[in-house]
Design a protein around this motif. Structure first.
Motif, PDB file in Angstrom:
ATOM      1  N   LYS A 384       0.869  -1.170   0.000  1.00  0.00           N
ATOM      2  CA  LYS A 384       0.000   0.000   0.000  1.00  0.00           C
ATOM      3  C   LYS A 384       0.911   1.226   0.000  1.00  0.00           C
ATOM      4  O   LYS A 384       1.699   1.443   0.933  1.00  0.00           O
ATOM      5  N   LEU A 385       0.834   2.009  -1.059  1.00  0.00           N
ATOM      6  CA  LEU A 385       1.654   3.202  -1.204  1.00  0.00           C
ATOM      7  C   LEU A 385       0.846   4.441  -0.879  1.00  0.00           C
ATOM      8  O   LEU A 385      -0.385   4.439  -0.953  1.00  0.00           O
ATOM      9  N   ILE A 386       1.562   5.505  -0.532  1.00  0.00           N
ATOM     10  CA  ILE A 386       0.909   6.789  -0.305  1.00  0.00           C
ATOM     11  C   ILE A 386       1.783   7.894  -0.857  1.00  0.00           C
ATOM     12  O   ILE A 386       3.024   7.818  -0.793  1.00  0.00           O
ATOM     13  N   ASN A 387       1.154   8.913  -1.427  1.00  0.00           N
ATOM     14  CA  ASN A 387       1.892  10.035  -1.980  1.00  0.00           C
ATOM     15  C   ASN A 387       2.321  10.998  -0.873  1.00  0.00           C
ATOM     16  O   ASN A 387       1.688  11.066   0.189  1.00  0.00           O
ATOM     17  N   LEU A 388       3.398  11.733  -1.143  1.00  0.00           N
ATOM     18  CA  LEU A 388       3.929  12.694  -0.187  1.00  0.00           C
ATOM     19  C   LEU A 388       3.976  14.079  -0.825  1.00  0.00           C
ATOM     20  O   LEU A 388       4.070  14.215  -2.043  1.00  0.00           O
ATOM     21  N   GLU A 408      -3.725   6.818  -1.286  1.00  0.00           N
ATOM     22  CA  GLU A 408      -3.220   5.448  -1.227  1.00  0.00           C
ATOM     23  C   GLU A 408      -3.503   4.677  -2.519  1.00  0.00           C
ATOM     24  O   GLU A 408      -4.565   4.841  -3.137  1.00  0.00           O
ATOM     25  N   THR A 409      -2.556   3.843  -2.899  1.00  0.00           N
ATOM     26  CA  THR A 409      -2.719   2.928  -4.036  1.00  0.00           C
ATOM     27  C   THR A 409      -2.117   1.576  -3.637  1.00  0.00           C
ATOM     28  O   THR A 409      -1.289   1.490  -2.725  1.00  0.00           O
ATOM     29  N   ILE A 410      -2.530   0.526  -4.335  1.00  0.00           N
ATOM     30  CA  ILE A 410      -2.034  -0.821  -4.077  1.00  0.00           C
ATOM     31  C   ILE A 410      -1.276  -1.316  -5.306  1.00  0.00           C
ATOM     32  O   ILE A 410      -1.774  -1.196  -6.437  1.00  0.00           O
ATOM     33  N   ILE A 411      -0.075  -1.859  -5.101  1.00  0.00           N
ATOM     34  CA  ILE A 411       0.691  -2.435  -6.207  1.00  0.00           C
ATOM     35  C   ILE A 411       1.163  -3.836  -5.824  1.00  0.00           C
ATOM     36  O   ILE A 411       1.281  -4.170  -4.644  1.00  0.00           O
ATOM     37  N   ASP A 412       1.442  -4.666  -6.831  1.00  0.00           N
ATOM     38  CA  ASP A 412       1.985  -6.003  -6.602  1.00  0.00           C
ATOM     39  C   ASP A 412       3.452  -5.908  -6.174  1.00  0.00           C
ATOM     40  O   ASP A 412       4.208  -5.054  -6.664  1.00  0.00           O
ATOM     41  N   ALA A 413       3.862  -6.798  -5.282  1.00  0.00           N
ATOM     42  CA  ALA A 413       5.261  -6.822  -4.823  1.00  0.00           C
ATOM     43  C   ALA A 413       5.572  -8.179  -4.213  1.00  0.00           C
ATOM     44  O   ALA A 413       5.012  -8.537  -3.175  1.00  0.00           O
ATOM     45  N   ASP A 414       6.429  -8.954  -4.886  1.00  0.00           N
ATOM     46  CA  ASP A 414       6.849 -10.258  -4.353  1.00  0.00           C
ATOM     47  C   ASP A 414       8.213 -10.180  -3.659  1.00  0.00           C
ATOM     48  O   ASP A 414       8.561 -11.051  -2.872  1.00  0.00           O
ATOM     49  N   LEU A 415       8.977  -9.140  -4.000  1.00  0.00           N
ATOM     50  CA  LEU A 415      10.306  -8.957  -3.428  1.00  0.00           C
ATOM     51  C   LEU A 415      10.510  -7.468  -3.167  1.00  0.00           C
ATOM     52  O   LEU A 415      10.385  -6.653  -4.081  1.00  0.00           O
ATOM     53  N   VAL A 416      10.793  -7.121  -1.911  1.00  0.00           N
ATOM     54  CA  VAL A 416      10.990  -5.724  -1.527  1.00  0.00           C
ATOM     55  C   VAL A 416      12.411  -5.539  -1.023  1.00  0.00           C
ATOM     56  O   VAL A 416      12.892  -6.311  -0.184  1.00  0.00           O
ATOM     57  N   LEU A 417      13.082  -4.526  -1.548  1.00  0.00           N
ATOM     58  CA  LEU A 417      14.478  -4.250  -1.182  1.00  0.00           C
ATOM     59  C   LEU A 417      14.562  -2.856  -0.578  1.00  0.00           C
ATOM     60  O   LEU A 417      14.210  -1.867  -1.224  1.00  0.00           O
TER      61      LEU A 417
END
Length: 494
Positions: A384-388, A408-417
């Motif tokens: 879940k992302l949010i703008n700044l 807020e927006t939702i994006i796919d993410a299988d690997l987070v670095l």
């Protein structure tokens, strides 16, 4: 200087890079050298500017302007232009212990401060530096030069990043017996495992290590000082100790769902990939893999870009890079004049590759993570992302990035670095040597000094000044070596 009118006669020409879709098939360095004649013309562009800010190493507006090593840039540019390569090599090595490293990974504050920037493009200082040092190796001019006389003094250097290696190199030249202790299985610190192979081929580090060994420096790897070897034992055996362990505490992201599987610090990800490459060419399956995954890199900067380039080489399904700050302008603003470091948009190799593969820039500006979302097995599968937006702090008067309600927006993410930088040195090492930390969690020293409260213990590099550039690390290593030499001998000729 080079040719007095060279900057008017010749345009800046950089080394050709292998096209993105071709170079992502391996982890090799991907720039091709310029022909000698063309390289000499690039050196000819160095102008008689009177005040060469390129070698100043000043802090202007809190940012580095020019080379902190005070490299004799106009001198060796002129020698490169006239074809006097042996003397160019001599002048280059006068101030820089490791041109083979800086010419590959330094962001080149020297070029940002080049006077040619005022009306055109800067001299290719970084590439000229590489041409000179590689000539030195290819021609056989670089060879072991062990000291003729030993002082009988012993120095332990804890950590083998650029600051530790620079100090070891200088102290060994002075005649002291130097032992470098490294907890990893290979020397180099973040240069070895924090920077991917396509940016700095590890054969370059091994080449330099072999030379330093032949000059008398002893390297001991796989030893964690404070655990396998006690600090008390080191202090008893050696006349002086330099702590150069870096700023190795990664900055974390404190949001809901952080405990999900599939979230790694960037340095752990990059290390796993490079180590697997060097150990087995990936056959051991020990690298954290991005293959077929939606990858999200949290943080900009060089490390974030390196994660993007690495994930693409692993055949990631998609790559997104989150940047909290606004998108920089494409050209300098009036508020950011030369010779300040230019706060302008930079598209690095990883982003170039993402554009070539996925058709768009991977960076999302003014965006951060609000929550890590998990699948039924507890692994991250969405963000879940949010703008700044920038907002002025009423108390401090400073601008800070604040969340935009309802964005807020939702994006796919299988690997987070997580590539959000580092907070300081590991406290356990400082505790082992009974030295204090300052408010920024760096090792505390006397004013304008590298000495800690323990008169035999010194510190340098990121452990001393916080996360910084490789040229600052080398500067710190060389300068601390002089102070250690004065402590041991009563004077120094370093």
């Amino acid at each position: 200087m080079g040719k007095p009118t060279g900057f008017m006669e010749y345009m800046r020409a950089e080394r050709e890079a292998i096209p993105p879709k071709e170079r992502i098939k391996n982890f090799d360095e991907f720039h091709l050298p310029l022909p000698e004649e063309d390289r000499n013309k690039q050196a000819a562009r160095c102008m008689e500017c009177g005040v060469p800010f390129c070698q100043s190493g000043l802090l202007i507006g809190g940012m580095t302007s020019g080379c902190p090593l005070h490299n004799l840039i106009p001198e060796w540019n002129d020698l490169l232009y006239t074809g006097n390569m042996p003397q160019a090599l001599n002048r280059l090595l006068k101030t820089n212990s490791f041109p083979e490293f800086t010419s590959r990974v330094c962001p080149a504050p020297c070029e940002a401060a080049c006077t040619c920037n005022l009306n055109g493009k800067p001299v290719t200082i970084k590439e000229n530096e590489m041409a000179i040092i590689e000539f030195g190796y290819e021609s056989g001019l670089i060879k072991p030069a062990p000291p003729l006389v030993r002082t009988g003094k012993k120095v332990a250097v804890i950590g083998s990043g650029p600051s530790g290696l620079a100090a070891a190199d200088q102290l060994n030249k002075r005649g002291h017996s130097v032992t470098v202790l490294e907890r990893s299985d290979r020397i180099g610190g973040l240069m070895m495992y924090g920077i991917p192979n396509m940016k700095l081929d590890k054969k370059v580090i091994e080449r330099k290590k072999k030379l330093m060994e032949e000059e008398g420096i002893l390297f001991v790897t796989g030893v964690h000082v404070g655990k396998e070897v006690l600090a008390e034992q080191i202090l008893k055996e050696f006349d002086a100790v330099l702590l150069a362990c870096g700023a190795s505490n990664p900055r974390d992201i404190d949001v809901a769902g952080r405990d999900a599987a599939g979230i790694y610090f960037a340095v752990d990800y990059l290390k796993s990939v490079t180590k697997s490459l060097l150990d087995s060419n990936f056959s051991d399956k020990q690298a954290i893999s991005a293959k077929g995954k939606h990858v999200v890199v949290i943080g900009g900067g060089d490390t974030g870009n390196d994660c993007v380039g690495t994930a693409i080489r692993q055949q990631a399904k998609s790559v997104i890079q989150l940047e909290m700050m606004p998108k920089p302008p494409e050209r300098r603003l009036e508020s950011n004049p030369w010779p300040e470091w230019p706060k302008v948009l930079k598209t690095d190799y990883g982003q170039e590759e993402a554009i070539a593969v996925f058709g768009k820039d991977p960076r999302l500006y003014q965006t951060t993570v609000k929550e890590f979302l998990k699948d039924k097995n507890g692994a991250v599968n969405k963000l879940k992302l949010i703008n700044l937006a920038p907002q002025k702090d009423e108390k401090t008067g400073r601008m800070r990035m604040t969340e935009v309600a309802g964005s807020e927006t939702i994006i796919d993410a299988d690997l987070v670095l997580i590539a959000a930088g580092f907070l300081g040195c590991e406290k356990a090492t400082a505790d082992a040597f009974k030295v204090e930390l300052d408010a920024r969690t760096n090792v505390a020293t006397e004013a304008d000094s590298y000495r800690t409260k323990n008169k035999k213990v010194f510190t340098a590099g990121d452990m001393h000044r916080g996360q910084s550039l490789v040229v600052w690390a080398i500067h710190e290593g060389r300068t601390s070596a002089r102070e250690i030499d004065e402590f041991l001998m009563g004077y120094s000729n370093l």
